[in-house]
Design an enzyme around this catalytic site. Structure first.
Site, mmCIF file in Angstrom:
data_model
loop_
_atom_site.group_PDB
_atom_site.id
_atom_site.type_symbol
_atom_site.label_atom_id
_atom_site.label_comp_id
_atom_site.label_asym_id
_atom_site.label_seq_id
_atom_site.Cartn_x
_atom_site.Cartn_y
_atom_site.Cartn_z
ATOM 1 C CB CYS A 1 5.688 -21.077 93.228
ATOM 2 S SG CYS A 1 5.577 -20.616 91.489
ATOM 3 C CG ASP B 1 1.369 -14.560 93.983
ATOM 4 O OD1 ASP B 1 1.711 -13.592 93.271
ATOM 5 O OD2 ASP B 1 0.722 -15.519 93.547
ATOM 6 N NE ARG C 1 4.961 -17.553 94.678
ATOM 7 C CZ ARG C 1 4.269 -18.280 95.548
ATOM 8 N NH1 ARG C 1 4.547 -18.208 96.836
ATOM 9 N NH2 ARG C 1 3.317 -19.094 95.143
#
Length: 148
Positions: A11, A119, A17
Protein backbone atom coordinates in the site's frame (compact mmCIF):
# COMPACT_ATOMS: atom_id res chain seq x y z
CA UNK A 1 0.89 -22.63 -13.38
CA UNK A 2 3.04 -23.34 -10.35
CA UNK A 3 1.71 -22.30 -6.98
CA UNK A 4 3.29 -19.22 -5.44
CA UNK A 5 5.60 -19.62 -2.45
CA UNK A 6 5.77 -15.99 -1.38
CA UNK A 7 3.55 -12.92 -1.31
CA UNK A 8 4.05 -9.27 -0.38
CA UNK A 9 1.19 -6.81 0.10
CA UNK A 10 1.84 -3.20 -0.90
CA UNK A 11 0.00 0.00 0.00
CA UNK A 12 1.18 3.59 0.38
CA UNK A 13 2.74 3.88 3.85
CA UNK A 14 2.75 0.28 5.15
CA UNK A 15 1.11 1.27 8.44
CA UNK A 16 -2.59 0.44 8.01
CA UNK A 17 -3.81 -1.61 5.01
CA UNK A 18 -0.85 -3.75 3.99
CA UNK A 19 0.05 -4.74 7.58
CA UNK A 20 -3.54 -5.95 7.98
CA UNK A 21 -3.25 -7.96 4.77
CA UNK A 22 0.05 -9.44 5.98
CA UNK A 23 -1.50 -10.35 9.33
CA UNK A 24 -4.58 -11.94 7.77
CA UNK A 25 -2.43 -13.90 5.31
CA UNK A 26 -0.12 -15.17 8.05
CA UNK A 27 -3.08 -16.26 10.17
CA UNK A 28 -4.69 -18.03 7.18
CA UNK A 29 -1.40 -19.74 6.29
CA UNK A 30 -0.94 -20.91 9.88
CA UNK A 31 -4.49 -22.32 10.11
CA UNK A 32 -4.11 -24.09 6.77
CA UNK A 33 -0.54 -25.34 7.24
CA UNK A 34 0.75 -23.38 4.23
CA UNK A 35 4.50 -23.00 3.87
CA UNK A 36 4.65 -19.50 2.41
CA UNK A 37 6.72 -16.37 2.93
CA UNK A 38 4.46 -13.36 3.66
CA UNK A 39 5.37 -9.70 4.08
CA UNK A 40 4.16 -6.17 3.39
CA UNK A 41 5.63 -2.86 2.30
CA UNK A 42 4.72 0.64 1.24
CA UNK A 43 5.54 2.66 -1.85
CA UNK A 44 6.37 5.66 0.34
CA UNK A 45 9.33 6.05 2.69
CA UNK A 46 8.02 8.28 5.46
CA UNK A 47 6.98 5.47 7.88
CA UNK A 48 10.01 3.15 7.53
CA UNK A 49 10.64 1.36 10.83
CA UNK A 50 7.33 2.36 12.40
CA UNK A 51 4.78 -0.13 13.73
CA UNK A 52 1.30 -0.28 12.19
CA UNK A 53 -1.03 2.51 13.27
CA UNK A 54 -2.94 2.04 16.52
CA UNK A 55 -6.30 1.47 14.82
CA UNK A 56 -4.91 -1.25 12.55
CA UNK A 57 -3.32 -2.98 15.54
CA UNK A 58 -6.64 -2.71 17.39
CA UNK A 59 -8.89 -4.01 14.56
CA UNK A 60 -6.50 -6.91 13.99
CA UNK A 61 -6.51 -7.70 17.72
CA UNK A 62 -10.32 -7.63 17.82
CA UNK A 63 -10.20 -10.24 15.05
CA UNK A 64 -7.66 -12.44 16.84
CA UNK A 65 -4.54 -11.33 14.94
CA UNK A 66 -1.45 -9.67 16.41
CA UNK A 67 0.34 -7.32 13.98
CA UNK A 68 2.03 -5.17 16.63
CA UNK A 69 5.52 -6.53 15.90
CA UNK A 70 5.45 -5.57 12.22
CA UNK A 71 7.58 -2.63 11.06
CA UNK A 72 7.04 -0.56 7.93
CA UNK A 73 9.40 -0.99 5.02
CA UNK A 74 9.54 0.55 1.57
CA UNK A 75 9.13 -1.64 -1.49
CA UNK A 76 12.22 -1.81 -3.70
CA UNK A 77 13.63 -3.89 -6.54
CA UNK A 78 15.21 -6.38 -4.12
CA UNK A 79 11.83 -7.07 -2.46
CA UNK A 80 10.07 -7.23 -5.82
CA UNK A 81 12.51 -9.90 -7.01
CA UNK A 82 12.20 -11.80 -3.72
CA UNK A 83 8.43 -12.43 -3.90
CA UNK A 84 6.36 -14.49 -6.35
CA UNK A 85 3.21 -12.40 -5.84
CA UNK A 86 3.21 -8.62 -5.51
CA UNK A 87 -0.24 -7.57 -4.34
CA UNK A 88 -1.26 -3.92 -4.54
CA UNK A 89 -4.12 -2.54 -2.48
CA UNK A 90 -5.18 0.17 -4.92
CA UNK A 91 -4.71 1.47 -8.47
CA UNK A 92 -2.11 4.07 -7.44
CA UNK A 93 0.00 1.28 -5.92
CA UNK A 94 -0.39 -0.73 -9.16
CA UNK A 95 0.93 2.23 -11.17
CA UNK A 96 3.86 2.82 -8.80
CA UNK A 97 4.80 -0.86 -8.77
CA UNK A 98 4.66 -1.16 -12.56
CA UNK A 99 6.99 1.85 -12.77
CA UNK A 100 9.43 -0.15 -10.66
CA UNK A 101 9.25 -3.11 -13.06
CA UNK A 102 6.88 -5.25 -10.99
CA UNK A 103 3.92 -7.18 -12.35
CA UNK A 104 1.44 -6.61 -9.50
CA UNK A 105 -2.00 -8.06 -8.91
CA UNK A 106 -4.77 -6.06 -7.26
CA UNK A 107 -6.16 -7.37 -3.99
CA UNK A 108 -9.70 -6.16 -4.78
CA UNK A 109 -9.79 -8.50 -7.78
CA UNK A 110 -10.16 -11.35 -5.28
CA UNK A 111 -13.51 -10.48 -3.81
CA UNK A 112 -14.58 -6.93 -4.56
CA UNK A 113 -14.87 -6.70 -8.36
CA UNK A 114 -11.51 -4.98 -8.69
CA UNK A 115 -12.30 -2.23 -6.22
CA UNK A 116 -9.48 -0.45 -4.42
CA UNK A 117 -9.03 -1.33 -0.77
CA UNK A 118 -9.61 2.20 0.52
CA UNK A 119 -7.44 3.96 3.03
CA UNK A 120 -9.38 3.60 6.31
CA UNK A 121 -8.56 7.20 7.23
CA UNK A 122 -11.11 8.33 4.63
CA UNK A 123 -13.90 6.99 6.86
CA UNK A 124 -15.03 8.63 10.09
CA UNK A 125 -13.58 7.19 13.30
CA UNK A 126 -12.86 3.51 13.75
CA UNK A 127 -15.59 2.41 11.32
CA UNK A 128 -13.24 2.55 8.34
CA UNK A 129 -10.84 0.12 9.94
CA UNK A 130 -13.64 -2.42 10.49
CA UNK A 131 -14.76 -2.10 6.87
CA UNK A 132 -11.24 -2.28 5.47
CA UNK A 133 -10.37 -5.28 7.66
CA UNK A 134 -13.40 -7.22 6.43
CA UNK A 135 -12.61 -6.39 2.80
CA UNK A 136 -8.97 -7.40 3.25
CA UNK A 137 -9.90 -10.66 5.01
CA UNK A 138 -12.23 -11.79 2.22
CA UNK A 139 -9.81 -10.81 -0.57
CA UNK A 140 -6.68 -12.24 1.08
CA UNK A 141 -8.34 -15.58 1.80
CA UNK A 142 -9.67 -15.80 -1.77
CA UNK A 143 -6.26 -14.86 -3.17
CA UNK A 144 -4.45 -17.50 -1.12
CA UNK A 145 -7.01 -20.19 -2.01
CA UNK A 146 -6.43 -19.46 -5.71
CA UNK A 147 -2.70 -18.77 -5.88
CA UNK A 148 -1.02 -20.76 -3.11
Amino acid sequence: MAKAKSVIFVCLGNICRSPLAEGVAKEYAKKNNLDIKISSAGTGSWHIGEPPCDNSIEVAKINGIDISDQRAQQINKILIDEFDLIIALDDKNITDLKRMGANPLKLGDYGYDGDDVPDPYFFPGFEGFDKVFEMIKICVENLLKQKI
